[in-house]
Design an enzyme around this catalytic site. Structure first.
Site, mmCIF file in Angstrom:
data_model
loop_
_atom_site.group_PDB
_atom_site.id
_atom_site.type_symbol
_atom_site.label_atom_id
_atom_site.label_comp_id
_atom_site.label_asym_id
_atom_site.label_seq_id
_atom_site.Cartn_x
_atom_site.Cartn_y
_atom_site.Cartn_z
ATOM 1 N N GLY A 156 0.789 -1.231 0.000
ATOM 2 C CA GLY A 156 0.000 0.000 0.000
ATOM 3 C C GLY A 156 0.815 1.272 0.000
ATOM 4 N N GLN A 157 2.141 1.169 -0.177
ATOM 5 C CA GLN A 157 2.971 2.383 -0.179
ATOM 6 C C GLN A 157 2.716 3.179 -1.457
ATOM 7 O OE1 GLN A 157 7.236 1.691 0.151
ATOM 8 N NE2 GLN A 157 7.649 3.829 0.707
ATOM 9 N N THR A 158 2.507 4.476 -1.300
ATOM 10 C CA THR A 158 2.291 5.341 -2.468
ATOM 11 C C THR A 158 3.348 6.441 -2.566
ATOM 12 O OG1 THR A 158 0.776 6.808 -1.269
ATOM 13 C CG2 THR A 158 -0.214 4.955 -2.454
ATOM 14 N N VAL A 159 3.962 6.797 -1.443
ATOM 15 C CA VAL A 159 5.079 7.757 -1.456
ATOM 16 C C VAL A 159 6.327 6.982 -1.027
ATOM 17 C CG1 VAL A 159 6.053 9.844 -0.433
ATOM 18 C CG2 VAL A 159 3.612 9.759 -0.996
ATOM 19 N N HIS B 244 7.965 6.604 5.783
ATOM 20 C CA HIS B 244 7.152 7.394 6.721
ATOM 21 C C HIS B 244 6.245 6.478 7.521
ATOM 22 C CE1 HIS B 244 4.932 6.966 2.976
ATOM 23 N NE2 HIS B 244 3.841 6.953 3.723
ATOM 24 N N HIS C 138 2.522 6.501 9.525
ATOM 25 C CA HIS C 138 1.255 7.209 9.766
ATOM 26 C C HIS C 138 0.888 7.055 11.236
ATOM 27 C CE1 HIS C 138 -0.308 7.528 5.514
ATOM 28 N NE2 HIS C 138 0.618 6.602 5.345
HETATM 29 P P1 AMP Z 1 1.499 5.748 1.925
HETATM 30 O O1 AMP Z 1 0.345 5.132 1.180
HETATM 31 O O2 AMP Z 1 1.728 5.114 3.256
HETATM 32 O O3 AMP Z 1 2.740 5.835 1.078
HETATM 33 O O4 AMP Z 1 0.980 7.209 2.282
HETATM 34 C C1 AMP Z 1 1.374 8.363 1.666
HETATM 35 C C2 AMP Z 1 0.604 9.481 2.356
HETATM 36 O O5 AMP Z 1 1.231 10.709 2.014
HETATM 37 C C3 AMP Z 1 -0.858 9.596 1.933
HETATM 38 O O6 AMP Z 1 -1.683 9.399 3.071
HETATM 39 C C4 AMP Z 1 -0.978 11.012 1.380
HETATM 40 O O7 AMP Z 1 -2.174 11.666 1.751
HETATM 41 C C5 AMP Z 1 0.231 11.690 1.975
HETATM 42 N N1 AMP Z 1 0.768 12.783 1.176
HETATM 43 C C6 AMP Z 1 1.134 12.748 -0.128
HETATM 44 N N2 AMP Z 1 1.598 13.948 -0.523
HETATM 45 C C7 AMP Z 1 1.549 14.749 0.570
HETATM 46 C C8 AMP Z 1 1.879 16.107 0.810
HETATM 47 N N3 AMP Z 1 2.378 16.913 -0.158
HETATM 48 N N4 AMP Z 1 1.693 16.609 2.043
HETATM 49 C C9 AMP Z 1 1.183 15.833 3.032
HETATM 50 N N5 AMP Z 1 0.856 14.534 2.871
HETATM 51 C C10 AMP Z 1 1.024 14.010 1.649
#
Ligand code: AMP
Ligand code: ZN
Length: 137
Positions: A92-95, A99, A101
């Site tokens: 589920g990683q998107t960034v 990090h 949560h």
């Molecule tokens: P994940 O799916 O664990 O990689 O989560 C990535 C999270 O980063 C998501 O919940 C997004 O809402 C959050 N996110 C992406 N871009 C930004 C941003 N510019 N500022 C704050 N949160 C962000």
């Protein structure tokens, strides 16, 4: 890492709403918050995922996570708090900058992670643990 959003946030090139900052970590509001007080804790140097963390960064990330979680608890008194951390698309990683949560939770808040427990026999757990112990050596 010029094209990394969280590197951009750490460097101040991309706007963010910061909660806490120290030498190695930054905590800021998740732009897509699930509940008010949803914070992301990241490490300042670019590290794609948990596999890329050394002991110092891992310790710093969790120290900040505990500190901010305690602040969330004081500020919002949520009914619960979930730590969620994804490594890889399948997880589920998107960034792709490590990090954690911190999500304040409430009964029936709609956040769901299915948990398909298999409950294998102890002998299978022993096999799995031996494989991991070998990998730790
Ligand atoms: P994940 O799916 O664990 O990689 O989560 C990535 C999270 O980063 C998501 O919940 C997004 O809402 C959050 N996110 C992406 N871009 C930004 C941003 N510019 N500022 C704050 N949160 C962000
Ligand atoms: Zn990065």
């Amino acid at each position: 890492m010029n094209d990394c959003v969280f590197c951009g946030i750490v460097a101040g090139r991309i706007p963010s709403t910061k909660v806490h900052e120290d030498e190695l970590t930054l905590a800021f509001m998740d732009i897509g918050e699930v509940n008010p007080g949803h914070v992301l804790v990241t490490v300042k140097p670019h590290a794609e995922n948990i596999y890329a963390l050394d002991g110092r960064l891992a310790a710093a990330a969790f120290q900040t996570a505990a500190r901010v979680a305690q602040a969330i608890n004081r500020a919002y008194a949520p009914e619960g708090l979930t730590l969620y951390q994804a490594n890889g698309v399948a997880a589920g990683q998107t960034v792709f900058h490590f990090h954690l949560h911190l999500v304040p939770r409430y009964n029936n808040d709609g956040m769901r992670l299915t948990w398909p427990a298999k409950n294998p026999p102890r002998v299978q757990l022993e096999v799995n643990a031996a494989r991991l112990r070998a990998a730790l050596e």
